[in-house]
Design an enzyme around this catalytic site. Structure first.
Site, short mmCIF file in Angstrom:
data_model
loop_
_atom_site.label_atom_id
_atom_site.label_comp_id
_atom_site.label_asym_id
_atom_site.label_seq_id
_atom_site.Cartn_x
_atom_site.Cartn_y
_atom_site.Cartn_z
N GLU A 162 0.81 -1.23 0.00
CA GLU A 162 0.00 0.00 0.00
C GLU A 162 0.84 1.27 0.00
O GLU A 162 0.63 2.20 0.79
CB GLU A 162 -0.96 -0.02 1.19
CG GLU A 162 -1.84 -1.26 1.20
CD GLU A 162 -2.83 -1.32 2.35
OE1 GLU A 162 -2.87 -0.39 3.17
OE2 GLU A 162 -3.58 -2.31 2.41
N GLU A 268 -6.03 -10.59 -1.80
CA GLU A 268 -6.89 -10.46 -0.62
C GLU A 268 -8.36 -10.32 -1.02
O GLU A 268 -9.11 -9.52 -0.49
CB GLU A 268 -6.48 -9.23 0.21
CG GLU A 268 -5.02 -9.22 0.63
CD GLU A 268 -4.65 -7.98 1.42
OE1 GLU A 268 -5.54 -7.25 1.88
OE2 GLU A 268 -3.43 -7.73 1.59
O1 G3I Z 1 -6.42 -11.43 18.26
C1 G3I Z 1 -5.94 -10.28 18.96
C2 G3I Z 1 -6.62 -10.19 20.33
O2 G3I Z 1 -6.22 -11.31 21.13
C3 G3I Z 1 -6.21 -8.88 21.00
O3 G3I Z 1 -6.92 -8.75 22.22
C4 G3I Z 1 -6.55 -7.71 20.08
C5 G3I Z 1 -6.18 -6.37 20.65
O4 G3I Z 1 -4.79 -6.23 20.60
O5 G3I Z 1 -5.84 -7.86 18.83
C6 G3I Z 1 -6.26 -9.05 18.15
O6 G3I Z 1 -5.55 -9.12 16.94
C7 G3I Z 1 -6.02 -8.25 15.90
C8 G3I Z 1 -6.19 -9.12 14.64
O7 G3I Z 1 -6.52 -8.30 13.49
C9 G3I Z 1 -7.27 -10.18 14.81
O8 G3I Z 1 -8.51 -9.58 14.84
C10 G3I Z 1 -4.94 -7.19 15.64
O9 G3I Z 1 -4.87 -6.32 16.76
C11 G3I Z 1 -5.32 -6.38 14.39
O10 G3I Z 1 -4.29 -5.45 14.07
C12 G3I Z 1 -5.49 -7.34 13.19
O11 G3I Z 1 -5.95 -6.58 12.07
C13 G3I Z 1 -5.54 -7.08 10.79
C14 G3I Z 1 -5.12 -5.86 9.96
O12 G3I Z 1 -4.82 -6.25 8.61
C15 G3I Z 1 -3.88 -5.21 10.53
O13 G3I Z 1 -2.82 -6.13 10.51
C16 G3I Z 1 -6.72 -7.79 10.14
O14 G3I Z 1 -7.01 -9.01 10.82
C17 G3I Z 1 -6.41 -8.10 8.67
O15 G3I Z 1 -7.56 -8.64 8.01
C18 G3I Z 1 -5.97 -6.83 7.95
O16 G3I Z 1 -5.59 -7.18 6.64
C19 G3I Z 1 -5.25 -6.05 5.79
C20 G3I Z 1 -4.06 -6.44 4.94
O17 G3I Z 1 -2.97 -6.79 5.76
C21 G3I Z 1 -3.72 -5.29 3.99
N1 G3I Z 1 -4.89 -4.92 3.16
C22 G3I Z 1 -6.07 -4.58 3.95
C23 G3I Z 1 -6.45 -5.72 4.87
C24 G3I Z 1 -7.72 -5.39 5.65
O18 G3I Z 1 -7.50 -4.30 6.50
#
Ligand code: G3I
Length: 361
Positions: A162, A268
């Site tokens: 990105e 994705e």
């Molecule tokens: O599972 C933990 C939980 O135990 C904890 O309490 C909580 C708070 O810290 O965090 C939880 O993990 C989160 C995880 O998603 C699972 O839900 C992370 O904080 C959170 O940052 C993570 O977000 C991911 C995001 O990228 C940032 O990395 C999303 O799952 C994921 O679908 C998303 O994917 C992105 C691609 O990398 C780039 N393109 C867009 C896409 C969607 O945003």
């Protein structure tokens, strides 16, 4: 249908809440059952991917669907710096290792995401952003340790994610541009190549289907990197689409990027059935699911029509609707139905449409 940066990033905390308390289950809204279909991975001569996180590896229905239908996995977030790189500079690779172990045990390939992403600016890099040499050493060490660790399993990496501004005017580098200047996109590719001589190294971005100016800027960045001799060897289009994505758009980026002759990753794919402000019907309305299937068929056909050497992987960003990040996104909805399997794990019309598109080639 374009996903806003807020929606894309707004998912994290809300999605986290859903994950923490068990994602929203809406079996009552399950899609109309469609005839059982062949394992998705058996319908194509190229890798079919999905994303996952360790929390899902304890769900036997989930792992069964992954092992039956997919041949590649992208760690959804646990191979990113936000999970690996601690504030003291230490690396926490336990979750990434568990996913790698699942891939090895299940004979699945793996794709790594991501190394440099403007959305993540760990404290140890923030602290070095005015020290170019120190910043580079820290990044080179991180990439050597992480990419080197999964060498031989990870087929490829999203090296820079990105990097293009939403309106196509300029780039988004975040702390990486502060620490590396104009070289912020080139240098990570060289470091990744040092760490793994064989991996396919990707530039990856989203909304390339719906925003022509962004697609143009993405291509200009790719050209600039190639001219500079960067080992850019793959192009990824995330393809976060909508059921109302106009005909012709879903396959647009795939077709445009093919001109580089590089491997292409639909990296994705999800097709939201939620539309903010549209109260008519629900995200699981049959009409919306049929429209979703049309969009899915279009991008699947565009990818399958690529020359074999350019078909890196076709990755869906999740397995069951309830697993989707979109259910926690600012633009999604708790009953969004963006994937190929419904919340109960049953096939949806979009799955059949993708399989039909692959089978016709
Ligand atoms: O599972 C933990 C939980 O135990 C904890 O309490 C909580 C708070 O810290 O965090 C939880 O993990 C989160 C995880 O998603 C699972 O839900 C992370 O904080 C959170 O940052 C993570 O977000 C991911 C995001 O990228 C940032 O990395 C999303 O799952 C994921 O679908 C998303 O994917 C992105 C691609 O990398 C780039 N393109 C867009 C896409 C969607 O945003």
């Amino acid at each position: 249908m374009s996903l806003t940066r807020r929606a894309l990033l707004g998912a994290a905390p809300a999605a986290a809440a859903l994950v923490a308390c068990g994602r929203h289950d809406d079996a009552a809204n399950a899609a109309p059952a469609v005839a059982p279909v062949r394992p998705l991975k058996d319908t194509a001569p190229f890798r079919i991917g999905t994303c996952l996180m360790t929390a899902e590896l304890d769900d036997p229905q989930f792992t069964g669907l992954v092992q039956r239908n997919f041949s590649q996995v992208t760690p959804e977030w646990e191979m990113k710096m936000e999970r690996i790189l601690a504030a003291d500079g230490s690396l926490a690779l336990d979750a990434a290792d568990r996913i790698a172990g699942f891939c090895r045990d299940s004979r699945l390939a793996m794709h790594g995401t991501t190394l440099v992403w403007y959305a993540q600016d760990p404290p140890t890099f923030e602290a070095l952003k005015h020290d170019r040499a120190g910043f580079e050493d820290h990044l080179r060490d991180y990439i050597r340790q992480v990419v080197g660790r999964y060498r031989g399993l990870a087929r490829g990496w999203d090296v820079v994610n990105e990097a293009v501004a939403e309106d196509g005017n300029g780039y988004r580098g975040g702390v990486w541009a502060e620490g590396l200047g104009d070289d912020f996109a080139r240098v990570p590719f060289e470091m990744a190549r040092e760490a793994d001589p064989d991996a396919v190294l990707f530039l990856n971005d989203y909304n390339l289907e719906s925003m022509p100016a962004k697609l143009d800027a993405f291509q200009r960045l790719a050209e600039r990197l190639l001219k500079a001799g960067a080992p850019l060897t793959g192009l990824g289009t995330q393809s976060h689409l909508g059921f109302d994505t106009p005909p012709g758009q879903a396959g647009a980026a795939v077709k445009a990027l093919a001109r580089f002759g590089l491997p292409i990753h639909v990296s994705e794919l999800d097709i939201t059935t939620h539309k903010p402000g549209l109260s008519l019907g629900s995200p699981s309305d049959p009409a919306r699911l049929q429209a979703q299937a049309r969009v899915a068929a279009e991008i699947a056909a565009a990818f399958a029509d690529l020359p074999a050497a350019q078909r890196y992987a076709f990755t869906i960003w999740g397995v069951r609707d309830k697993d989707s990040w979109l259910r926690g996104s600012a633009q999604g909805a708790p009953d969004d139905a963006p994937l190929l399997f419904d919340a109960a794990g049953a096939p949806k019309p979009a799955l059949a449409a993708v399989e039909a598109a692959f089978a016709r080639r």
